[in-house]
Design a protein around this motif. Sequence first.
Motif, PDB file in Angstrom:
ATOM      1  N   ALA A 260      -7.554  26.992  45.747  1.00 13.32           N
ATOM      2  CA  ALA A 260      -6.606  27.641  46.396  1.00 13.32           C
ATOM      3  C   ALA A 260      -6.116  27.341  47.284  1.00 13.32           C
ATOM      4  O   ALA A 260      -5.112  27.245  48.527  1.00 13.32           O
ATOM      5  N   GLU A 261      -6.668  28.536  48.144  1.00  6.44           N
ATOM      6  CA  GLU A 261      -6.674  28.719  49.494  1.00  6.44           C
ATOM      7  C   GLU A 261      -7.432  27.574  50.158  1.00  6.44           C
ATOM      8  O   GLU A 261      -6.540  27.777  51.224  1.00  6.44           O
ATOM      9  N   LEU A 262      -8.271  26.673  49.673  1.00  8.03           N
ATOM     10  CA  LEU A 262      -8.083  25.321  50.715  1.00  8.03           C
ATOM     11  C   LEU A 262      -7.063  24.914  50.830  1.00  8.03           C
ATOM     12  O   LEU A 262      -6.720  23.916  51.009  1.00  8.03           O
ATOM     13  N   CYS A 263      -6.379  24.289  49.583  1.00 10.25           N
ATOM     14  CA  CYS A 263      -5.153  24.468  50.002  1.00 10.25           C
ATOM     15  C   CYS A 263      -4.597  24.227  51.338  1.00 10.25           C
ATOM     16  O   CYS A 263      -3.652  23.301  52.328  1.00 10.25           O
ATOM     17  N   LYS A 264      -3.986  25.547  50.979  1.00  6.65           N
ATOM     18  CA  LYS A 264      -3.584  26.172  52.477  1.00  6.65           C
ATOM     19  C   LYS A 264      -3.708  25.961  53.709  1.00  6.65           C
ATOM     20  O   LYS A 264      -3.263  25.632  54.217  1.00  6.65           O
ATOM     21  N   HIS A 265      -5.389  25.769  53.686  1.00  2.94           N
ATOM     22  CA  HIS A 265      -5.400  25.053  55.189  1.00  2.94           C
ATOM     23  C   HIS A 265      -5.592  23.908  55.226  1.00  2.94           C
ATOM     24  O   HIS A 265      -5.129  23.319  56.566  1.00  2.94           O
ATOM     25  N   ILE A 266      -6.033  23.145  54.254  1.00  2.00           N
ATOM     26  CA  ILE A 266      -5.548  22.084  54.571  1.00  2.00           C
ATOM     27  C   ILE A 266      -4.481  21.225  54.634  1.00  2.00           C
ATOM     28  O   ILE A 266      -3.837  20.410  55.570  1.00  2.00           O
ATOM     29  N   SER A 267      -3.047  22.504  54.397  1.00  7.66           N
ATOM     30  CA  SER A 267      -2.671  21.457  54.672  1.00  7.66           C
ATOM     31  C   SER A 267      -1.278  21.962  56.425  1.00  7.66           C
ATOM     32  O   SER A 267      -0.342  22.006  55.904  1.00  7.66           O
TER      33      SER A 267
ATOM     34  N   HIS B 279       4.697  27.184  48.336  1.00  3.16           N
ATOM     35  CA  HIS B 279       4.608  26.478  49.499  1.00  3.16           C
ATOM     36  C   HIS B 279       5.257  25.685  50.219  1.00  3.16           C
ATOM     37  O   HIS B 279       4.855  24.571  48.972  1.00  3.16           O
ATOM     38  N   PRO B 280       5.325  25.154  51.056  1.00  4.13           N
ATOM     39  CA  PRO B 280       6.265  23.425  50.972  1.00  4.13           C
ATOM     40  C   PRO B 280       5.568  22.473  50.988  1.00  4.13           C
ATOM     41  O   PRO B 280       6.041  21.541  50.926  1.00  4.13           O
ATOM     42  N   SER B 281       4.375  22.528  51.732  1.00  4.14           N
ATOM     43  CA  SER B 281       3.116  21.336  52.070  1.00  4.14           C
ATOM     44  C   SER B 281       2.033  21.013  50.530  1.00  4.14           C
ATOM     45  O   SER B 281       0.778  20.462  50.533  1.00  4.14           O
ATOM     46  N   ILE B 282       2.711  21.967  49.108  1.00  6.69           N
ATOM     47  CA  ILE B 282       1.917  22.008  48.583  1.00  6.69           C
ATOM     48  C   ILE B 282       2.445  21.595  47.377  1.00  6.69           C
ATOM     49  O   ILE B 282       2.931  22.821  46.276  1.00  6.69           O
ATOM     50  N   GLU B 283       1.651  20.938  46.225  1.00 10.68           N
ATOM     51  CA  GLU B 283       2.093  20.773  45.089  1.00 10.68           C
ATOM     52  C   GLU B 283       1.272  21.100  43.795  1.00 10.68           C
ATOM     53  O   GLU B 283      -0.104  20.539  43.694  1.00 10.68           O
TER      54      GLU B 283
END
Length: 502
Positions: free
Chosen positions: A23-30, A55-59
């Motif tokens: 989940a945290e990796l999602c945020k960093h990649i975004s 988060h606007p860039s995570i689905e």
Amino acid sequence: MGGATKSILIVPFFGQGHLFPCAELCKHISSYNCNSIFIIPSHLSSSIPSDLHHHPSIEVVRIESSAETPPPDATHGDWPAPGPHHHHQLGQGIESFLSRRFENAQPAFVVMDVMMNWSKHIFKKANIPIVSFFTSGACATAMEYAAWKAHVDDIGPDPARMLPGLPESMALSYSDTRRRDRRRHELGGGRGRGRGRGRGGKGSDGTNLGPPRLGQHTRWMDETEGSTALLINTCDGLESPLLKYLTVQAEMPVFGVGPLLPGTFWKSIGSVVHDRDSRPGRETNYTEDEVIQWLDSKPGSSVIYVSFGSEVGPSMEEYDELAEALVATEKSFVWVIQPGAGRPGPPASLFGERAMSDSKKGGYEPCGLEERVGNRGLIIKGWAPQLSILSHPSTGGFLSHCGWNSTMEAIACGTPILAWPIRGDQFYNAKLVVKYHHVGHMVPGIDDPLEMVKKINIIQGINLLMDDGEVHYRATALRGIFDGGYPSSSAASIKALVELIS
């Protein structure tokens, strides 16, 4: 970074130790002009940190699934993932999603937890580049490979065996070569009963080892075959020589992208972290505010925190020994007891809310302990705000199984560790803590895998850790590598990954 927004798939394995880092990796990649698509089985929806949904860039994509209860003999070795029917159903759901969403334009790549290796064929069929992700650290992966490459099978009691390319402090000891899952003798896992599904392999008698039998071909080599790159949940400041070793050996780019701790941690460095802001609350008998209030009433560095995480723990008999030790030490403590603690088999969290409810039946109960210790002890049943506890100035030590997330959280909070590894990479993580960084001690007597950990061992270990001023000093110093927030080397690795795939 410019250009069109890229879509990146992230596919985690089940369990908090995998879901949270992914989940945290999602945020960093975004952060790098990417949309992160987090693919999970539907029954794990409640385990996802709430801030991910906003988060606007995570689905978050939920794939319908019905996790199976593992077969009866699964309790006699490493617990398995949900079974073939679950894999088939989840795999079909992923394929259907890919065909609907990406009919005309493919995602840039998929980050796949190595424990989801069974799904690799789905992404290969769709011609999506695969990036393999280790939610554990570099230590276990490097040592398994180095032992295999050096043809290590067994060594004598003395001296320790150096592994070419690795730090001298990580030399293999006699106990490393004969270590088994510490629960096996209690579970009755005799000849030929192991299933061999975890990071570990099988010994010559068919039983599962904690780490793979040294000299045995390592599973991660098969799990990552065909990958474009490897991601590891660590950073240069924690495991630089081990990351460098893997980069040379893996024959593909290796990126340290951790520690993948919640954003609230990085914003709260030097103060108490509030877990409730980033992790889904589960049933518990104490709120986070009540836990912090209790810790506020204790002197600095006086409390030993005891927790074995959500997936593994000691046997019922060893829990009894632990309870008696906590009474005898006369030190203040916080003890987290998970639902189903002490019972064999996989963690209930793998199988949804019904299994979590069932797991409360038959788990360990420290009968009468609260009355015996009074306000000196806080016994948490269920979810605990671990980062809040570890970051509190009253916490002076952490009795831990050395799961990688717990290990990183303790190091990042400057809390020394009393290591009680149970299986798999936990043995190597403990070695990193004790032998390489010198920020903890092993529970005395832990080297003999067939001997139960006893009250006297635990008392000696707690007293040794809590009274060791040097180890406290080193733990505080090591924490300093995170004073600047999320490591710049890890941020650079994520940027390099996105550029590489592009």
